[in-house]
Design an enzyme around this catalytic site. Structure first.
Site, mmCIF file in Angstrom:
data_model
loop_
_atom_site.group_PDB
_atom_site.id
_atom_site.type_symbol
_atom_site.label_atom_id
_atom_site.label_comp_id
_atom_site.label_asym_id
_atom_site.label_seq_id
_atom_site.Cartn_x
_atom_site.Cartn_y
_atom_site.Cartn_z
ATOM 1 N N ASP A 284 0.794 -1.232 0.000
ATOM 2 C CA ASP A 284 0.000 0.000 0.000
ATOM 3 C C ASP A 284 0.830 1.287 0.000
ATOM 4 O OD1 ASP A 284 -0.816 -0.935 3.421
ATOM 5 O OD2 ASP A 284 0.920 0.189 2.701
ATOM 6 N N HIS B 250 6.666 -7.924 -1.060
ATOM 7 C CA HIS B 250 5.687 -8.469 -2.009
ATOM 8 C C HIS B 250 5.364 -7.470 -3.109
ATOM 9 C CE1 HIS B 250 4.283 -11.423 1.344
ATOM 10 N NE2 HIS B 250 5.318 -11.867 0.677
ATOM 11 N N CYS C 244 5.049 -4.667 -22.818
ATOM 12 C CA CYS C 244 6.250 -3.825 -23.043
ATOM 13 C C CYS C 244 6.962 -3.484 -21.739
ATOM 14 C CB CYS C 244 5.822 -2.542 -23.760
ATOM 15 S SG CYS C 244 4.912 -1.399 -22.703
ATOM 16 N N CYS D 20 -2.268 -1.020 -21.527
ATOM 17 C CA CYS D 20 -1.182 -0.048 -21.745
ATOM 18 C C CYS D 20 -1.421 0.629 -23.102
ATOM 19 C CB CYS D 20 0.122 -0.846 -21.749
ATOM 20 S SG CYS D 20 1.577 0.038 -22.271
ATOM 21 N N GLY E 26 1.897 -6.539 13.096
ATOM 22 C CA GLY E 26 0.717 -6.746 12.263
ATOM 23 C C GLY E 26 0.839 -7.811 11.209
ATOM 24 N N ASN F 22 0.892 -7.191 18.163
ATOM 25 C CA ASN F 22 -0.217 -7.877 17.503
ATOM 26 C C ASN F 22 -1.264 -8.174 18.571
ATOM 27 O OD1 ASN F 22 -1.891 -9.765 16.108
ATOM 28 N ND2 ASN F 22 -0.161 -10.334 14.813
ATOM 29 N N ALA G 71 -1.375 -1.801 16.568
ATOM 30 C CA ALA G 71 -0.129 -1.107 16.206
ATOM 31 C C ALA G 71 -0.194 0.388 16.516
ATOM 32 C CB ALA G 71 0.153 -1.298 14.710
HETATM 33 N N1 APR Z 1 -2.374 -3.880 14.851
HETATM 34 C C1 APR Z 1 -1.468 -4.874 14.673
HETATM 35 N N2 APR Z 1 -1.792 -6.109 14.206
HETATM 36 C C2 APR Z 1 -3.091 -6.339 13.938
HETATM 37 C C3 APR Z 1 -4.104 -5.363 14.092
HETATM 38 C C4 APR Z 1 -3.692 -4.087 14.577
HETATM 39 N N3 APR Z 1 -4.581 -3.093 14.770
HETATM 40 N N4 APR Z 1 -5.297 -5.926 13.726
HETATM 41 C C5 APR Z 1 -5.034 -7.187 13.344
HETATM 42 N N5 APR Z 1 -3.721 -7.449 13.476
HETATM 43 C C6 APR Z 1 -2.982 -8.670 13.149
HETATM 44 C C7 APR Z 1 -3.798 -9.938 13.101
HETATM 45 O O1 APR Z 1 -3.896 -10.517 14.403
HETATM 46 C C8 APR Z 1 -2.945 -10.815 12.155
HETATM 47 O O2 APR Z 1 -1.970 -11.524 12.893
HETATM 48 O O3 APR Z 1 -2.487 -8.504 11.836
HETATM 49 C C9 APR Z 1 -2.248 -9.799 11.255
HETATM 50 C C10 APR Z 1 -2.769 -9.791 9.828
HETATM 51 O O4 APR Z 1 -2.418 -11.035 9.265
HETATM 52 P P1 APR Z 1 -2.658 -11.295 7.688
HETATM 53 O O5 APR Z 1 -3.984 -10.770 7.298
HETATM 54 O O6 APR Z 1 -2.331 -12.738 7.457
HETATM 55 O O7 APR Z 1 -1.599 -10.359 6.963
HETATM 56 P P2 APR Z 1 -0.086 -10.663 6.652
HETATM 57 O O8 APR Z 1 0.568 -11.359 7.791
HETATM 58 O O9 APR Z 1 0.506 -9.378 6.202
HETATM 59 O O10 APR Z 1 -0.177 -11.663 5.389
HETATM 60 C C11 APR Z 1 1.045 -12.034 4.794
HETATM 61 O O11 APR Z 1 -0.156 -13.149 3.018
HETATM 62 O O12 APR Z 1 -1.881 -13.267 1.501
HETATM 63 C C12 APR Z 1 -0.553 -12.940 1.663
HETATM 64 O O13 APR Z 1 0.603 -11.454 0.270
HETATM 65 C C13 APR Z 1 -0.305 -11.495 1.338
HETATM 66 O O14 APR Z 1 1.413 -10.073 2.278
HETATM 67 C C14 APR Z 1 0.333 -10.933 2.599
HETATM 68 C C15 APR Z 1 0.832 -12.190 3.316
#
Ligand code: APR
Length: 248
Positions: free
Chosen positions: A105, A120, A131, A149, A188, A214, A233
């Protein structure tokens, strides 16, 4: 939680090579849904169906319609929250060097961090499959799907689909900064996707203190992390930063 916040302030204050590994959880307070858990994208869609490179090659319009278009609308308007701002402040305080993010993001850069490794890839750019031209996502006209494109090639996010390699430069640099850091903040992420989830292991094996932020424990908790601060966070980073600034 107070004692854990105090412990993190104590651990971070002398650090000069800290690294953050972040995941979707840090961006939830910016309106971007996570992938797993409550409200997660993968609760609604099968990632192997719509986020795998084979699905995209087979039916780019479907992947654009279901996954990319909504994400584009959300990310185009998302702004950093206090979690991102706290990590940027750690860099300004001379404590943190780099961010390894699994997020696509661009919010860490927007918050002010200057060394962000996009493990990622990024959603901020689209790439032409014919291209190889790169176009900012916010400049792409998604009224026709899949968008094309000027050379009429199909545009795809400059992000990593399942089934694709991690960009070698991102993987190499992440391993390097993880092996040299004195503290790794893991913020997170559910730590279920490899090889991103190995970065805290590398940090731990290299002698770093590993701190998780987390609301929920993860596969790292109790095994790799020194401790988990069980909170969001934004709130936790606010308290850590005000503690660090109080002792500077
Ligand atoms: N602050 C911190 N952590 C939080 C919050 C918050 N406010 N709210 C939720 N979480 C935690 C959840 O408990 C969970 O452990 O954030 C985590 C989100 O986990 P995922 O949705 O699995 O995200 P992520 O770990 O980034 O996924 C990894 O998986 O699908 C692929 O490419 C995608 O980059 C992604 C990868």
């Amino acid at each position: 939680m107070d004692a854990l916040i105090a412990r993190a302030i104590n651990d971070l204050s002398p650090a000069r090579q800290a690294v953050a590994l972040t995941g979707a959880g840090i961006s939830i307070d910016s309106g971007i849904p996570p992938f797993r858990g409550k409200g997660g994208l993968w609760e609604r869609f099968d990632p192997m169906e719509i986020a795998h490179i084979d699905s995209f090659l087979r039916n780019p319009a479907m992947v654009w319609r279901i996954l990319v278009k909504d994400l584009k609308d959300i990310i185009d308007t998302a702004r950093p929250n206090d979690g991102h701002k706290g990590i940027a402040r750690l860099e300004q305080l001379g404590i943190l060097k780099s961010v390894i993010t699994q997020n696509i993001d661009g919010l860490h850069q927007m918050a002010g961090n200057t060394d962000v490794i996009e493990f990622h890839g990024t959603f901020a750019w689209q790439r032409c499959m014919t291209c190889d031209r790169r176009i900012e996502t916010s400049q792409v006209d998604a009224s026709e799907l899949p968008p094309r494109c000027v050379c009429s090639g199909i545009l795809r996010p400059d992000a990593v689909f399942f089934g694709e390699m991690i960009p070698p430069a991102a993987l190499w640099r992440s391993q390097e900064v993880a092996s040299r850091c004195d503290v790794m903040l893991v913020v997170g992420t559910s730590a279920v996707v490899q090889p991103a989830a190995s970065m805290p292991v590398i940090a731990k094996q290299s002698g770093a203190i590993v701190i998780e932020i987390n609301p929920e424990p993860t596969a790292l908790t109790g095994m790799i992390s020194d401790y988990l601060i069980p909170g969001g966070a934004a709130e936790v980073m606010n308290r850590i930063i005000s503690g660090l600034e109080g002792i500077r």
